[in-house]
Every structure is written in C-alpha cells, then in structure tokens.
Design an enzyme around this catalytic site. Sequence first.
Site, PDB file in Angstrom:
ATOM      1  N   TYR A 254     201.931  59.875  44.368  1.00 45.16           N
ATOM      2  CA  TYR A 254     200.492  60.066  45.182  1.00 45.16           C
ATOM      3  C   TYR A 254     199.528  60.104  44.070  1.00 45.16           C
ATOM      4  CZ  TYR A 254     200.056  64.909  43.164  1.00 45.16           C
ATOM      5  OH  TYR A 254     199.940  66.223  42.346  1.00 45.16           O
TER       6      TYR A 254
ATOM      7  N   LEU B 264     202.402  65.295  32.975  1.00 44.02           N
ATOM      8  CA  LEU B 264     201.607  64.166  33.654  1.00 44.02           C
ATOM      9  C   LEU B 264     200.681  63.768  32.733  1.00 44.02           C
ATOM     10  CD1 LEU B 264     201.203  62.541  36.159  1.00 44.02           C
ATOM     11  CD2 LEU B 264     199.507  64.103  36.689  1.00 44.02           C
TER      12      LEU B 264
ATOM     13  N   LYS C  22     204.109  60.816  38.934  1.00 44.22           N
ATOM     14  CA  LYS C  22     203.236  61.887  39.835  1.00 44.22           C
ATOM     15  C   LYS C  22     203.808  61.719  41.223  1.00 44.22           C
ATOM     16  CE  LYS C  22     198.006  62.990  40.568  1.00 44.22           C
ATOM     17  NZ  LYS C  22     198.255  64.181  39.786  1.00 44.22           N
TER      18      LYS C  22
ATOM     19  N   GLU D 165     201.979  72.342  30.409  1.00 43.99           N
ATOM     20  CA  GLU D 165     200.645  71.949  30.988  1.00 43.99           C
ATOM     21  C   GLU D 165     200.602  73.190  31.881  1.00 43.99           C
ATOM     22  OE1 GLU D 165     200.965  68.190  33.145  1.00 43.99           O
ATOM     23  OE2 GLU D 165     202.848  68.538  33.697  1.00 43.99           O
TER      24      GLU D 165
END
Length: 287
Positions: free
Chosen positions: A32, A202, A146, A178
């Site tokens: 996505y 990411l 993702k 993260e």
Amino acid sequence: MGFAILNGKIIDRSEAKVDVEDRGYQFGDGVYEVIRVYNGKMFTVTEHLHRFVKSSDSIGISFPFSSEQLTSLLEELIVKNNLRVGIIYMQITRGVAPRNHAFPTEDVIPTFVAYTKEVPRPAESLKTGVKTILTEDIRWLRCDIKSLNLLGNLLAKQKAAEEGCFEAIQHRGEDVTEGSSSNIFIVKNGLVSTHPSNHLILKGITKDVILQLCAKNNIPLKERTFSLEELEEADEVFLASTTSEVMPIIEIAGKKVMDGMPAPVTKKLQELFVQEIEKQCGALKES
C-alpha cells in the site's frame, strides 16, 4: 461517501467492493501507499509512486499502470472528491484466487483500490510535541516493503495508545529502528542521526525530504544505527511521516526529552519542510 478507484475505474465509493477470496483480505498479500494532499495537490507524488511500484515488484506483483496513468487517475479522484487537505490511500493485492499459500497462476489479475480521506495537519501537536513509548521491534525482516502485513506495527501503536502516547519507538535489542508508523531522528551536539534505509525500516518519503533539506541547508546529518542510550541522552528527538510531517518528541517512556519542549533544530526543519510543501503545493493556511 464520494468516489474511489477500483481497477482503473473511478466509481461511487459505496460500490468499491472486493471478493472475499482476494489475497489481500486472506493473506495480506499486497502493498500500500499513502500520499499527502495539500491545497488539492499531491506532495512528493513521484517519490511515493516509485516506492509503491518498488514494493509491488519486491513481492512479485506486476503493476498494472504506468506512473503517468496512475498520477492522472489520482488527480481526477482528488477533483471528484473535492479534497483540499488530506490523504490518498491506495493498495494493490495479488488478486482473487482460490485460497492457497502458493501464488496463483499468472492469469490472475491484481486488485487495485484507492480512495481519499480528509486529514488536517496536526497543527497543535507540531507546536507542542508528542509523547512516546518504547517497545521491542517484533516485525519481520523486510520492513523496507510497505506491506499490508502490519500486525506488528498495530500492536506497537495500540500499546502506545493504551499508555496515552502518540507513537511507539521500536528497537531490536539496544538498537533503535523506527516508530510504528514513522521514522525516528535524534539530535546530539547539532548532529541529526537516523537509522539507515535498509531492510529493518521503511524508507520514508518524509525522511528523504528531511535528508535533502539538511544537505541543502548545511545541517549535519548522518544515517547510522543509534542505541537506546543515545536516544535517552539526545538533545532533541523527532519523528517523521507523511501525515505527521516533522513532529517533535518531548517525552519517551515517561521521561522528558531535555526540557520537554520542541527544540531549535527540530523547529528549523519544520520551517524548511513547510517551505518545501508550499513550493510543491502552494501556500498553507495558518492553523
């Protein structure tokens, strides 16, 4: 309800349905992307679409549109939904096929959907900063994709919500990776540090904009792995994401970051980031 895109056609959103045997629904077999919209214009659209296609390629889903075709479709969707400030959410799955862990045959067509949502800028939080928690990073080892498989992220975000916090800062052992939906930055003695863009995080579009802004404005920055101890001893900490922009972090696991107020380097990067938005999308209204 407005309009949505389903497999290349803009239709009434109430009619945008997918089959129960879509592999995105049954396996999370898809990827996505989320694009920010300001003043009815997409911000960093080229970079988002590049990452979207790269994620799709990484799991062997053939992307059905060119970047130009998809950009045109998304622009039309923004107009039809009269979106001024918000997001476009889009995803692609491997398509509809009888449930089987192995990939279906090549004649199965991927399913693509996209819709818009009004999402205001988090103006107050950008001024005051947010609180965070710490949590062990339990996700898989291809966080650079993702993927629709977000259960690890959801568990981390829920833990933060239960503790009255905005975000969960994740770590693998002593190394900070993260946030559950953001990249994390620290500032120490004027040097900005953030985790390298590898398989453990990411590669954030907002992160990349910040890297470029630092380079253009002589703000020292290094992509490197930093520890929980360095996080605790940082002069400033902030997170970055599509919807949160450059967000000051003022508290981590109940402990204030310095004096618990947004600090100079973070505020400078906020100013530069707004300038970049306005360069691409026009002047922002005062919040």
